[in-house]
Design a protein around this motif. Structure first.
Motif, PDB file in Angstrom:
ATOM      1  N   ALA A  99       1.124  -1.130   0.564  1.00  0.00           N
ATOM      2  CA  ALA A  99      -0.033   0.051  -0.056  1.00  0.00           C
ATOM      3  C   ALA A  99       0.653   1.171  -0.198  1.00  0.00           C
ATOM      4  N   PHE A 100       0.208   2.303  -0.504  1.00  0.00           N
ATOM      5  CA  PHE A 100       0.876   3.983  -0.407  1.00  0.00           C
ATOM      6  C   PHE A 100       1.061   4.256   0.535  1.00  0.00           C
ATOM      7  N   LYS A 101       1.916   4.461   1.208  1.00  0.00           N
ATOM      8  CA  LYS A 101       2.280   5.481   2.643  1.00  0.00           C
ATOM      9  C   LYS A 101       2.348   6.905   1.995  1.00  0.00           C
ATOM     10  N   GLU A 102       1.828   7.298   2.955  1.00  0.00           N
ATOM     11  CA  GLU A 102       1.899   8.600   2.528  1.00  0.00           C
ATOM     12  C   GLU A 102       3.751   9.343   3.296  1.00  0.00           C
ATOM     13  N   ARG A 103       4.316  10.191   2.592  1.00  0.00           N
ATOM     14  CA  ARG A 103       5.235  10.834   2.315  1.00  0.00           C
ATOM     15  C   ARG A 103       5.236  12.142   2.063  1.00  0.00           C
TER      16      ARG A 103
END
Length: 107
Positions: A7-11
């Motif tokens: 899953a994409f991690k917000e960075r």
């Protein structure tokens, strides 16, 4: 969960090159939040050692997405970054295109 997909991690990312250099290597820094002073990680992007491509498959909910593939070297396997823009800024997509194009010009 589908195996092999993360899953994409917000960075929050910063593409940086020393201001005294007219051309040359960039460094990609990432932070966990907009206010962090110390990056969570970084990756040098030496000229000729990476390529900028579209992801192999479309990411649902991410209209503008691109992939940075690091080339394999003798001592390390190439790394892959998939970056997706999400912004409330009405010019966010256009800014992301400019950012991606600047990477593609120096690869």
């Amino acid at each position: 969960m589908v195996q092999g997909k993360k899953a994409f991690k917000e960075r929050f990312f910063v593409l940086w090159r020393h201001p005294n250099l007219v051309s040359g290597d960039y460094t990609l820094f990432w932070y966990e939040s907009e206010t962090d002073q110390v990056p969570k990680g970084h990756q040098a992007l030496p000229v000729g050692m990476y390529s900028v491509n579209m992801p192999k498959s479309r990411r649902k909910g991410y209209d503008f997405c691109f992939r940075i593939d690091m080339k394999n070297t003798g001592d390390a396997e190439g790394r892959k970054f998939i970056l997706a823009a999400r912004s409330d800024d009405p010019q966010g997509e256009e800014k992301m295109k400019i950012w991606k194009d600047s990477l593609a010009k120096i690869e």
